[in-house]
Scaffold this motif. Structure first.
Motif, mmCIF file in Angstrom:
data_model
loop_
_atom_site.group_PDB
_atom_site.id
_atom_site.type_symbol
_atom_site.label_atom_id
_atom_site.label_comp_id
_atom_site.label_asym_id
_atom_site.label_seq_id
_atom_site.Cartn_x
_atom_site.Cartn_y
_atom_site.Cartn_z
ATOM 1 N N ARG A 165 0.845 -1.192 0.000
ATOM 2 C CA ARG A 165 0.000 0.000 0.000
ATOM 3 C C ARG A 165 0.880 1.242 0.000
ATOM 4 O O ARG A 165 1.616 1.494 0.941
ATOM 5 C CB ARG A 165 -0.937 0.013 1.222
ATOM 6 C CG ARG A 165 -1.873 -1.211 1.319
ATOM 7 C CD ARG A 165 -2.822 -1.067 2.496
ATOM 8 N NE ARG A 165 -3.721 -2.200 2.604
ATOM 9 C CZ ARG A 165 -3.555 -3.216 3.449
ATOM 10 N NH1 ARG A 165 -2.526 -3.210 4.283
ATOM 11 N NH2 ARG A 165 -4.412 -4.202 3.490
ATOM 12 N N ILE A 166 0.752 2.043 -1.071
ATOM 13 C CA ILE A 166 1.643 3.178 -1.272
ATOM 14 C C ILE A 166 0.812 4.445 -1.481
ATOM 15 O O ILE A 166 -0.078 4.472 -2.336
ATOM 16 C CB ILE A 166 2.543 2.983 -2.519
ATOM 17 C CG1 ILE A 166 3.077 1.549 -2.599
ATOM 18 C CG2 ILE A 166 3.641 4.029 -2.552
ATOM 19 C CD1 ILE A 166 3.934 1.122 -1.456
ATOM 20 N N GLY A 167 1.105 5.504 -0.729
ATOM 21 C CA GLY A 167 0.443 6.786 -0.926
ATOM 22 C C GLY A 167 1.194 7.621 -1.951
ATOM 23 O O GLY A 167 2.425 7.674 -1.950
ATOM 24 N N ILE A 168 0.443 8.267 -2.834
ATOM 25 C CA ILE A 168 1.020 9.114 -3.889
ATOM 26 C C ILE A 168 0.418 10.506 -3.777
ATOM 27 O O ILE A 168 -0.795 10.678 -3.904
ATOM 28 C CB ILE A 168 0.755 8.540 -5.290
ATOM 29 C CG1 ILE A 168 1.371 7.135 -5.418
ATOM 30 C CG2 ILE A 168 1.300 9.471 -6.363
ATOM 31 C CD1 ILE A 168 2.888 7.113 -5.355
ATOM 32 N N GLY A 169 1.276 11.491 -3.553
ATOM 33 C CA GLY A 169 0.822 12.850 -3.348
ATOM 34 C C GLY A 169 0.640 13.640 -4.622
ATOM 35 O O GLY A 169 0.506 13.077 -5.715
ATOM 36 N N SER A 170 0.671 14.961 -4.481
ATOM 37 C CA SER A 170 0.385 15.866 -5.587
ATOM 38 C C SER A 170 1.594 16.754 -5.856
ATOM 39 O O SER A 170 2.463 16.918 -5.004
ATOM 40 C CB SER A 170 -0.826 16.741 -5.250
ATOM 41 O OG SER A 170 -1.915 15.958 -4.811
ATOM 42 N N GLY A 225 -5.378 13.178 -4.759
ATOM 43 C CA GLY A 225 -6.274 14.009 -5.551
ATOM 44 C C GLY A 225 -6.330 13.562 -6.991
ATOM 45 O O GLY A 225 -5.754 12.528 -7.370
ATOM 46 N N ALA A 226 -6.997 14.367 -7.806
ATOM 47 C CA ALA A 226 -7.218 14.000 -9.199
ATOM 48 C C ALA A 226 -5.918 13.870 -9.974
ATOM 49 O O ALA A 226 -5.769 12.970 -10.820
ATOM 50 C CB ALA A 226 -8.127 15.030 -9.864
ATOM 51 N N GLN A 227 -4.952 14.759 -9.702
ATOM 52 C CA GLN A 227 -3.694 14.705 -10.443
ATOM 53 C C GLN A 227 -2.967 13.385 -10.201
ATOM 54 O O GLN A 227 -2.538 12.711 -11.148
ATOM 55 C CB GLN A 227 -2.779 15.868 -10.050
ATOM 56 C CG GLN A 227 -1.448 15.862 -10.813
ATOM 57 C CD GLN A 227 -0.274 16.378 -10.008
ATOM 58 O OE1 GLN A 227 -0.362 16.517 -8.794
ATOM 59 N NE2 GLN A 227 0.827 16.647 -10.674
ATOM 60 N N SER A 228 -2.798 13.015 -8.939
ATOM 61 C CA SER A 228 -2.083 11.779 -8.644
ATOM 62 C C SER A 228 -2.889 10.553 -9.076
ATOM 63 O O SER A 228 -2.312 9.527 -9.458
ATOM 64 C CB SER A 228 -1.725 11.701 -7.157
ATOM 65 O OG SER A 228 -2.797 12.077 -6.334
ATOM 66 N N GLU A 229 -4.204 10.653 -9.051
ATOM 67 C CA GLU A 229 -5.032 9.556 -9.566
ATOM 68 C C GLU A 229 -4.745 9.317 -11.044
ATOM 69 O O GLU A 229 -4.560 8.179 -11.485
ATOM 70 C CB GLU A 229 -6.515 9.901 -9.365
ATOM 71 C CG GLU A 229 -7.474 8.839 -9.854
ATOM 72 C CD GLU A 229 -8.920 9.214 -9.611
ATOM 73 O OE1 GLU A 229 -9.803 8.603 -10.259
ATOM 74 O OE2 GLU A 229 -9.189 10.123 -8.799
ATOM 75 N N GLU A 230 -4.669 10.394 -11.811
ATOM 76 C CA GLU A 230 -4.377 10.266 -13.242
ATOM 77 C C GLU A 230 -2.969 9.719 -13.476
ATOM 78 O O GLU A 230 -2.755 8.901 -14.374
ATOM 79 C CB GLU A 230 -4.537 11.629 -13.922
ATOM 80 C CG GLU A 230 -5.973 12.115 -13.970
ATOM 81 C CD GLU A 230 -6.088 13.530 -14.508
ATOM 82 O OE1 GLU A 230 -5.045 14.117 -14.903
ATOM 83 O OE2 GLU A 230 -7.211 14.068 -14.537
ATOM 84 N N LEU A 231 -2.001 10.163 -12.666
ATOM 85 C CA LEU A 231 -0.629 9.669 -12.808
ATOM 86 C C LEU A 231 -0.557 8.169 -12.561
ATOM 87 O O LEU A 231 0.118 7.437 -13.294
ATOM 88 C CB LEU A 231 0.293 10.390 -11.823
ATOM 89 C CG LEU A 231 0.629 11.852 -12.107
ATOM 90 C CD1 LEU A 231 1.402 12.451 -10.932
ATOM 91 C CD2 LEU A 231 1.442 11.977 -13.390
ATOM 92 N N ILE A 232 -1.245 7.703 -11.529
ATOM 93 C CA ILE A 232 -1.243 6.279 -11.189
ATOM 94 C C ILE A 232 -1.830 5.454 -12.330
ATOM 95 O O ILE A 232 -1.250 4.442 -12.763
ATOM 96 C CB ILE A 232 -2.022 6.045 -9.884
ATOM 97 C CG1 ILE A 232 -1.270 6.654 -8.694
ATOM 98 C CG2 ILE A 232 -2.281 4.560 -9.647
ATOM 99 C CD1 ILE A 232 -2.103 6.775 -7.432
ATOM 100 N N GLU A 233 -2.952 5.891 -12.840
ATOM 101 C CA GLU A 233 -3.608 5.140 -13.920
ATOM 102 C C GLU A 233 -2.785 5.176 -15.208
ATOM 103 O O GLU A 233 -2.646 4.158 -15.893
ATOM 104 C CB GLU A 233 -5.012 5.696 -14.165
ATOM 105 C CG GLU A 233 -5.982 5.409 -13.030
ATOM 106 C CD GLU A 233 -7.402 5.806 -13.359
ATOM 107 O OE1 GLU A 233 -8.310 4.987 -13.109
ATOM 108 O OE2 GLU A 233 -7.617 6.927 -13.866
#
Length: 287
Positions: free
Chosen positions: A41-46, A74-82
């Motif tokens: 489980r890894i947290g990804i910030g903005s 947030g939305a930015q990191s969500e898009e980066l992950i995907e």
């Protein structure tokens, strides 16, 4: 940290390239040092530096990342992950009693004690939730964010997320506390009104004099930082701000880190700074 005279003579295009290279170097080193293959489980910030954190993680390949889930702020990191082909999960789905193994995020300013100002991108509440849900929080930034005291280089002020109806009252109280020209952050150019966060709230940016550290009082022999003459210590100001009615969250990350408490640490255990010469400087509470 401001650029030196020699650095300021470098053409702007080259300066921009150096900054991006420094961000990438810091991100890759932070991932190398803090992402263990057994983590799930890894947290990804903005922020702009986190782009390279995700790049560094994805470069490890599915042999390492296939069993990992990534929690965005947030939305930015969500898009980066995907976009990187990594498995997306959300912090509200984190099982009760469980923590993220590690979280990576950037900062607007980092002081000598690893206190942070965050929220320049208006995601401070989500960023704090993810950071404090991790066993260890790691900050990744470039040399411009390194500062002896918060408020030295970052002049825009401490981001404060507020209920819109409370904003005028909060502004009044901030001025009484010594903030210099606090203001509601405007929306995008050409768009009327305040910026609206993912939570439907507003952001107030509140500049203060550079914030004292605990050692400032011990070295001077004078108890300082309680707000007299607008001079605040980080912890004292944070405690005062969060108690103002109408304030939802503040962009000061302070107090304990993940080595000092089992959960809820706001400060990073380490901060990685990509320097202008391509090296990486690490400030750490590890060891």
């Amino acid at each position: 940290m401001a650029m030196s005279t020699s650095e300021s003579a470098i053409p702007l295009e080259q300066q921009a390239r150096l900054v991006e290279e420094s961000k990438r170097s810091a991100a890759y080193q932070a991932v190398k040092d803090h992402l263990v293959a057994s983590y799930t489980r890894i947290g990804i910030g903005s922020g702009s530096t986190v782009v390279y954190v995700v790049e560094a993680i994805a470069a490890l390949g599915p042999g390492v990342t296939s069993n990992m889930k990534f929690y965005p702020t947030g939305a930015q990191s969500e898009e980066l992950i995907e976009a990187a082909g990594l498995t997306l999960q959300f912090i509200n789905k984190l099982p009760a009693g469980q923590l993220l193994d590690v979280a990576f995020d950037g900062a607007d300013e980092v002081d000598d004690d690893l206190n942070l100002i965050k929220g320049g991108g208006a995601c401070l509440w989500q960023e704090k939730i993810v950071a404090t849900s991790a066993k260890r929080f790691v900050c990744v930034a470039d040399f411009r964010k390194l500062s002896p005291r918060l408020g030295t280089n970052w002049k825009k002020g401490i981001p404060i997320e507020v209920l819109p109806m409370a904003a005028p009252r909060v502004l009044d109280e901030l001025k009484q506390m010594g903030s210099h020209n606090p203001r509601i952050r405007p929306g995008l150019p050409g768009k009327a009104g305040a910026i609206v966060t993912d939570n439907g709230l507003w952001i107030i940016d509140a500049p203060f004099m550079p914030l004292h550290l605990l050692k400032d009082s011990s070295e001077s022999g004078i108890q300082a930082g309680n707000g007299d003459n607008g001079v605040w210590a980080v912890d004292a100001l944070a405690d005062r701000l969060i108690k103002i009615p109408g304030v939802a969250e503040i962009g000061l990350f302070y107090g304990k880190n993940g080595l000092q408490v089992e959960s809820g640490g706001q400060k990073p255990v380490a901060a990685y700074f990509g320097m202008a010469d391509g090296t990486v400087e690490v400030k750490s509470d590890i060891g």
